[in-house]
Design an enzyme around this catalytic site. Structure first.
Site, PDB file in Angstrom:
ATOM      1  N   HIS A   1      36.111  17.724 -17.777  1.00  0.00           N
ATOM      2  CA  HIS A   1      37.150  17.857 -18.806  1.00  0.00           C
ATOM      3  C   HIS A   1      38.390  18.548 -18.225  1.00  0.00           C
ATOM      4  O   HIS A   1      39.502  18.031 -18.309  1.00  0.00           O
ATOM      5  CB  HIS A   1      36.579  18.674 -19.976  1.00  0.00           C
ATOM      6  CG  HIS A   1      37.528  18.876 -21.116  1.00  0.00           C
ATOM      7  ND1 HIS A   1      37.476  18.134 -22.272  1.00  0.00           N
ATOM      8  CD2 HIS A   1      38.560  19.743 -21.279  1.00  0.00           C
ATOM      9  CE1 HIS A   1      38.443  18.533 -23.099  1.00  0.00           C
ATOM     10  NE2 HIS A   1      39.103  19.515 -22.517  1.00  0.00           N
ATOM     11  N   GLU A   2      38.176  19.708 -17.612  1.00  0.00           N
ATOM     12  CA  GLU A   2      39.313  20.482 -17.077  1.00  0.00           C
ATOM     13  C   GLU A   2      39.972  19.779 -15.894  1.00  0.00           C
ATOM     14  O   GLU A   2      41.195  19.853 -15.720  1.00  0.00           O
ATOM     15  CB  GLU A   2      38.878  21.907 -16.693  1.00  0.00           C
ATOM     16  CG  GLU A   2      38.362  22.757 -17.854  1.00  0.00           C
ATOM     17  CD  GLU A   2      39.334  22.874 -19.031  1.00  0.00           C
ATOM     18  OE1 GLU A   2      40.552  22.669 -18.841  1.00  0.00           O
ATOM     19  OE2 GLU A   2      38.868  23.150 -20.157  1.00  0.00           O
TER      20      GLU A   2
ATOM     21  N   HIS B   1      42.452  17.305 -17.227  1.00  0.00           N
ATOM     22  CA  HIS B   1      43.745  17.954 -17.490  1.00  0.00           C
ATOM     23  C   HIS B   1      44.508  18.173 -16.180  1.00  0.00           C
ATOM     24  O   HIS B   1      45.708  17.912 -16.088  1.00  0.00           O
ATOM     25  CB  HIS B   1      43.541  19.329 -18.141  1.00  0.00           C
ATOM     26  CG  HIS B   1      43.167  19.291 -19.585  1.00  0.00           C
ATOM     27  ND1 HIS B   1      43.872  18.576 -20.521  1.00  0.00           N
ATOM     28  CD2 HIS B   1      42.159  19.919 -20.272  1.00  0.00           C
ATOM     29  CE1 HIS B   1      43.319  18.756 -21.720  1.00  0.00           C
ATOM     30  NE2 HIS B   1      42.281  19.551 -21.586  1.00  0.00           N
TER      31      HIS B   1
ATOM     32  N   HIS C   1      45.956  15.053 -14.698  1.00  0.00           N
ATOM     33  CA  HIS C   1      47.075  14.617 -15.538  1.00  0.00           C
ATOM     34  C   HIS C   1      48.337  15.389 -15.132  1.00  0.00           C
ATOM     35  O   HIS C   1      49.407  14.808 -14.904  1.00  0.00           O
ATOM     36  CB  HIS C   1      46.729  14.870 -17.014  1.00  0.00           C
ATOM     37  CG  HIS C   1      47.664  14.215 -17.984  1.00  0.00           C
ATOM     38  ND1 HIS C   1      47.514  14.330 -19.356  1.00  0.00           N
ATOM     39  CD2 HIS C   1      48.769  13.447 -17.809  1.00  0.00           C
ATOM     40  CE1 HIS C   1      48.488  13.654 -19.971  1.00  0.00           C
ATOM     41  NE2 HIS C   1      49.261  13.120 -19.053  1.00  0.00           N
TER      42      HIS C   1
END
Length: 596
Positions: free
Chosen positions: A387-388, A391, A394
């Site tokens: 998940h991190e 980010h 991105h």
């Protein structure tokens, strides 16, 4: 090791390399001094912004100053998060907060001065080739202009600001500080004080009495304060309606969507499409009832474990390997950046004494992103890692492809990349799993994400829409009205197979997000967009990957809806939500097969 180690006792290879941001304290101090000097230069452009050359110089100074402050702030706070008890970095953090406020004050004249220009002057600036880099900024200012009031009115609204924060402040004090919950028996029969933090733990108990008693104790406590809680929520809704009318918006909902330039249809489509697919939720509830082996499914059974705890021991190294394998569909270029993140000190891995809890991805433009973890060797931590890193990548792609002003993506887009990574990891694990028990554990984990992130957040979004529309129509919102609206929504969303216990009618009183109005829908749209991307990538391969990488590289260079649309996800249509629902249906089918 049972006790948490000190920072100095943990391996340097598992620490992030903040030296990539500032090599030492002296270089931080030099940049701080430079920022302080530049703040003094800001006043030089005041009153001159109709001149394109002066405006350009002012924007350039704004960018430079903003980047300095961002770098100083991020570094000071991440150092502080390594050990929050260490006073040196607490002081640095406070110092940069003050610097940030000073910068904001020094440049506070820019937007009002540009907005005071005539439409003709503004158009001339927007079309000036020397200001091409700032075209989007100026267009955004012009878009806002219709909702900016006269100087005197703006001053008055600014003064009202501290008053209108009251509902949120009062609610927070009531809910977090003043509310005292009774003691509830745990599985061992011990009397434990119920708290907000322990509530879900009680609801996850295998013992049904423990769940039911905690549920009743929670809502009895809120029920006793229903009049005060209703008055507080009413005040917040009234505040939103006041601001939307003062600033000439058609409604409070449209005011909240205006900032990200989100069409109202995105919000209404979400609710309408979820309504259409509520039979899937009813089917999942029937399955939950069957798996729990109960005659009636109650609201306090929603978090009960459906399979015996399936223990998955996953070391950090195994987690990295599995995450990388699961992200292979995104192609070699993406995997190479991911590996760089693993190898080059982007990640602070393990818990240490005083370290900030939780996880996040952060950083400053011009340097690689950073990720804070508190890794435990379990499934949840592996999902947190992917998940991190979603980010982080991105941000990496946005920063590498966009200038400083256009690199920052919106909250509306933020959860897409992180949730896409989770979807690909889940798909990979489900395909690899041969153990029916493990498969059921994974399917339950994923299905509950749909229930809590898509269905539940959409129900919250619908509740907010209804209560604001009632206030705008001049209707009352008594505690009884709020409870009836909320209860009826639960009946609609969970269906006839579920016993919707009367106590749930006051749950609206314990949802803090209702004080950050019209925010929760972003959880559901982000999850749906990510699920749609994942489906396209797994079905189409290379063309979908190319579109997705284009999305990551876009940052905030256009409005969120346009960025997603170009990448193949049109959130103004029901299609992405339909695609997410198709994935949810497949999960339910697989679970049904395993229970035959």
């Amino acid at each position: 090791m049972t006790s948490v180690p000190k920072r100095s006792e943990t391996a340097a290879e598992h620490h992030w390399k903040l030296e990539d941001l500032f090599g030492d304290q002296a270089s931080w101090d030099r940049e701080y001094a430079l920022a302080k000097e530049q703040i003094k230069q800001a006043a030089a452009y005041e009153g001159k912004l109709a001149d394109p050359a002066q405006l350009k110089a002012c924007f350039e100074l704004e960018d430079e100053l903003s980047l300095h402050v961002e770098r100083l702030y991020v570094y000071a706070n991440m150092r502080h998060h390594e050990d929050t008890a260490e006073p040196t970095y607490q002081a640095l953090s406070d110092k940069t907060k003050k610097l940030s406020v000073e910068t904001g004050e020094a440049l506070s004249y820019v937007t009002p001065e540009v907005l005071s220009l005539s439409d003709e002057q503004l158009d001339a600036l927007i079309n000036n080739s020397d200001l091409a880099l700032y075209k989007k900024t100026l267009e955004e200012m012009r878009r806002q202009k219709a909702h900016v009031l006269s100087k005197a009115e703006e001053a008055l609204l600014a003064q009202v600001g501290s008053v209108t924060q009251a509902p949120n402040t009062i609610y927070s004090m009531l809910s977090n500080a003043d509310l005292k919950f009774p003691k509830v028996k745990n599985e061992q029969g011990e009397e434990i004080e119920l708290t907000q933090g322990r509530y879900i733990q009680f609801l996850e108990s295998k013992n049904r009495d423990v769940r039911a008693n905690a549920f009743k104790a929670m809502y009895d406590t809120y029920g006793k304060l229903r009049n005060t809680m209703a008055a507080t929520l009413n005040a917040n809704v009234t505040k939103n309606v006041f601001y939307s009318r003062a600033r000439k918006y058609p409604s409070a909902l449209e005011m909240s969507l205006f900032g990200d330039n989100i069409p109202k249809e995105v919000y209404t489509n979400l609710i309408d499409t979820i309504h259409k697919h509520l039979p899937l939720m009813y089917r999942y509830m029937e399955l939950r009832k069957k798996l729990l082996g109960v005659d009636e499914l109650h609201m306090y059974d929603l978090f009960a474990p459906l399979v015996d705890e399936f223990k998955m021991d996953i070391t950090y190294d195994q987690a990295k390997t599995t995450v990388k394998e699961s992200l292979k569909p995104l192609g070699d270029a993406y995997l190479n950046v991911l590996q760089e993140g693993f190898d080059q000190g982007w990640i602070d891995v393990y818990e240490n004494e005083g370290k900030r809890s939780g996880a996040y991805s952060w950083g400053a433009y011009g340097t690689h992103p950073y990720v804070l973890l508190n890794h435990k060797d379990n499934l949840n931590s592996m999902f947190t890692l992917t998940h991190e890193m979603g980010h982080a990548l991105h941000s990496y792609y946005s920063d590498s492809s966009q200038n400083y002003r256009d690199a920052q993506y919106t909250i509306f887009l933020a959860e897409v990349a992180s949730t896409l990574n989770e979807a690909l990891l889940m798909d990979h694990m489900l395909n690899k799993s041969t153990d029916p028990k493990e498969k059921m554990y994974l399917l339950t984990y994923y299905a509950d994400q749909f229930r809590t992130t898509v269905f539940r957040q959409t129900m919250f979004a619908e509740f907010e829409k209804i209560v604001h529309e009632r206030t705008e129509a001049g209707e009352s919102l008594t505690p009884q009205d709020l409870s009836k609206i909320y209860y009826d929504l639960n009946v609609l969303y969970y269906g006839k197979g579920m016993v919707v216990d009367k106590d749930i009618e006051v749950e609206w009183a314990r949802i803090p997000h209702f004080y950050t109005s019209f925010y929760v829908y972003k959880y559901a749209t982000g999850f749906s967009a990510a699920t749609s991307f994942a489906k396209q990538i797994l079905d189409e391969g290379a063309p979908a990957v190319e579109r997705y990488l284009g999305f990551l590289k876009s940052g905030g260079s256009d409005y969120s809806i346009n960025i997603l649309k170009r990448a193949g996800v049109d959130m103004s249509s029901p299609e992405p939500i339909e695609q997410a629902m198709a994935v949810f249906e497949q999960l339910i089918e697989q679970m049904e097969q395993l229970t035959k």
